[in-house]
Motif scaffolding. Structure first.
Motif, short mmCIF file in Angstrom:
data_model
loop_
_atom_site.label_atom_id
_atom_site.label_comp_id
_atom_site.label_asym_id
_atom_site.label_seq_id
_atom_site.Cartn_x
_atom_site.Cartn_y
_atom_site.Cartn_z
N VAL A 420 -37.12 -4.30 15.39
CA VAL A 420 -37.35 -4.10 16.83
C VAL A 420 -37.46 -5.49 17.45
N ALA A 421 -37.07 -5.58 18.72
CA ALA A 421 -37.08 -6.88 19.39
C ALA A 421 -37.57 -6.72 20.82
N VAL A 422 -38.29 -7.74 21.29
CA VAL A 422 -38.74 -7.83 22.67
C VAL A 422 -38.27 -9.17 23.20
N VAL A 423 -37.57 -9.15 24.33
CA VAL A 423 -37.09 -10.37 24.97
C VAL A 423 -37.72 -10.48 26.34
N VAL A 424 -38.34 -11.63 26.61
CA VAL A 424 -38.93 -11.93 27.91
C VAL A 424 -38.09 -13.04 28.53
N ARG A 425 -37.47 -12.73 29.67
CA ARG A 425 -36.51 -13.64 30.30
C ARG A 425 -36.97 -13.97 31.71
N ASP A 426 -37.02 -15.29 32.02
CA ASP A 426 -37.31 -15.72 33.38
C ASP A 426 -36.13 -16.52 33.91
N HIS A 427 -36.12 -16.76 35.21
CA HIS A 427 -35.03 -17.47 35.88
C HIS A 427 -35.58 -18.69 36.61
N GLY A 428 -36.52 -19.37 35.96
CA GLY A 428 -37.17 -20.51 36.59
C GLY A 428 -36.52 -21.83 36.23
N VAL A 429 -37.38 -22.83 35.94
CA VAL A 429 -36.89 -24.19 35.73
C VAL A 429 -36.12 -24.33 34.42
N GLY A 430 -36.39 -23.48 33.45
CA GLY A 430 -35.70 -23.55 32.17
C GLY A 430 -36.23 -24.64 31.28
#
Length: 543
Positions: A420-430
């Motif tokens: 099982v996998a959980v991905v947390v993705r943001d679109h900030g500064v990187g």
């Protein structure tokens, strides 16, 4: 099937045995040398033997010509009764003693006399089957000729020359069988073969003994080094003599002793450091509890205080919250470092675990105006420690809110037959190049000046990585300046299973298909905490 197994076993033995490689290489080179020497020797001996036979045969043929001309000087081959005269002369020639007057000898021979197919009738004495037309014509022209032929299966040297008489010339042929030379060459060839085989066996034994003297200490050193690497720090090389191997073993023992001392010092220092951290954390609990009680009383009465004191009480409570978080993280880190952390797993629906973790930080997201977008399908079960997994997801989401600059944070859940996998993705500064491998370091921050809304201690991702390792899972990071970052947690569905791939990609798909290619649904990845390179070529290789 049997052949493939034998071939695999032979290849394994070849790769793992230095002695085998040396012995086989020595045998191969020795075989080449023995073959070359044997061929050269056989060729030289055969040439010398045949040349000696040839020279002796030519001399004996010249002696036979002189005797024949003396006996036949007054004989006319065309006269009646010449056949008997030729037969008598041939008998005297073949029966004469080779010791007379020191006459040269080439061994046994057969002779033949003939007038040839000339102007008159052909008169012959002896067997002429081995004589060819070409040799007969050459002798008829007055030349001494030699020719090799096979008579009754025996190689034969035929020497022919003209003999003068009272009439027309006769042709004298002497046939020397080479069976004795053939037997000699066979004996020499057998001797060379047997000698070569014996030499090869001796060379193999010598190479094996010599190589064993070198390989045995190397194998012994490898075994000691393996045990030393496994943690048996008292292992040492046995030293015998004063040669190069003994000096090597002495140097290794000195190095091992130095490493053992340093490792023990580091272990003692690490244990002291962990004990100090744990003791300090525990000792701070009591005064912190007292300060917390006083701060709560002040904070509850803040409306009755002066504005400056009211602000001070609010700051005191806020900083105490951060201090308690840091203290709890330090205690957790000390337990993880000491190896006393326990994993209490149970089969749970991962959607509920992730949802509880997200709800714990939803208030922080609302304060910063960060939308949380959840993609949590149901019926994704796994054997996990819910407290630790919730802490991992909570840290990842809080980190994404801190660095997402108010843009949406996506939380995705997926599973397959093994993980099982959980991905947390943001679109900030990187993340800048190289920072994906640093985010799990303790107290490391991408931007020191950035205000943290979640009040983190700098240990959250380090603890999350250790929690993932306890599960036998992966925690990985990806980031690109201007495109945000992504963190992926991959856990085995069953406790103790080994991971080979993840149900969710770590690197997001590019918006422009011309710029790159999307990752496949299941991505083979390296183990714990290792970042995946931000290159689109990697997706092509994995696909």
């Amino acid at each position: 099937m049997l052949f493939s197994e034998v071939q695999a076993a032979a290849l394994t033995a070849w790769r793992r045995s230095l002695q085998l490689r040396v012995v086989v290489s020595t045998l191969a080179l020795s075989l080449a040398v023995v073959l070359v020497l044997g061929l050269v020797l056989q060729t030289q001996i055969a040439d010398r033997l045949i040349q000696a036979k040839f020279d002796a045969a030519v001399l004996q043929a010249e002696s036979a010509r002189v005797v024949s001309e003396r006996d036949l000087s007054g004989v006319d081959p065309d006269r009646e009764g010449a056949q008997g005269t030729l037969n008598n002369a041939l008998d005297r020639l073949t029966n004469q003693s080779s010791a007379e007057a020191g006459a040269p000898t080439a061994g046994e021979f057969r002779a033949a006399l003939t007038t040839g197919a000339g102007s008159g009738p052909e008169i012959s004495a002896g067997d002429l089957d081995a004589i060819t037309n070409e040799q007969a014509q050459a002798v008829a022209s007055g030349a001494l000729t030699t020719q090799y032929a096979t008579v009754d299966g025996i190689p034969t040297l035929v020497v022919g020359q003209p003999v003068r008489t009272a009439g027309r010339e006769l042709q004298l042929y002497l046939m020397f069988p080479l069976d004795a030379e053939q037997r000699t060459l066979g004996l020499i060839q057998s001797t060379l073969i047997v000698g070569g085989l014996v030499l090869l066996l001796l060379l193999a034994g010598i190479a094996s003994l010599v190589t064993r003297q070198v390989v045995r200490p190397v194998k012994q050193a490898a075994e000691v080094a393996e045990r030393f690497a496994e943690g048996h720090l008292d292992e040492r090389m046995p030293v015998h003599g004063e040669d190069e191997v003994a000096r090597l073993f002495e140097s290794y023992n000195e190095m091992a002793g130095s490493i053992q001392t340093q490792i023990r010092q580091l272990e003692e220092f690490g244990a002291l450091q962990r004990r100090f951290t744990s003791d300090v954390s525990h000792e701070l609990r009591t005064p912190l509890t007292t300060v917390r009680m006083a701060a709560d009383i002040l904070y509850a009465s803040r409306d009755e205080l002066l504005p400056a004191l009211r602000r001070s009480s609010e700051l005191l409570v806020t900083e105490l919250d951060r201090f308690e978080t840091l203290l709890g993280d330090l205690l957790e880190i000390s337990r993880l470092d000491a190896g006393v952390a326990e994993l209490g797993t149970e089969r749970l629906d991962m959607r509920h675990v992730v949802s509880r973790a997200v709800e714990a930080v939803r208030g922080v997201a609302e304060e910063s105006g960060t939308p949380l977008v959840l993609d949590l399908p149901g019926d994704v079960y796994a054997e996990v420690d819910s407290r630790r997994v919730e802490r991992i997801v909570r840290n990842l989401v809080a980190n994404a809110i801190d660095h997402g600059e108010g843009r949406p944070v996506h939380v995705s859940l997926a599973g397959d037959d093994h993980a099982v996998a959980v991905v947390v993705r943001d679109h900030g500064v990187g993340l800048r190049p190289g920072e994906a491998g640093l985010v799990f370091n303790r107290f490391w921050r991408a931007e020191e000046s950035r205000a943290r809304r979640s009040g983190g201690s700098g240990l959250g991702l380090s603890i999350s990585l250790e929690d993932a390792r306890l599960h036998g899972g992966w925690l990985q990071a990806w980031g690109e300046v201007g495109r945000g970052s992504a963190f992926r947690l991959t856990l085995p569905r069953t406790e103790g299973d080994l991971l080979e791939s993840s149900p969710l990609p770590l690197q997001p798909e590019r918006a422009d298909p011309e710029e790159g290619h999307p990752l496949p649904a299941s991505v083979p990845t390296p183990p714990w905490g290792t970042p995946i390179p931000e290159l689109p070529e990697m997706a092509e290789e994995e696909r």
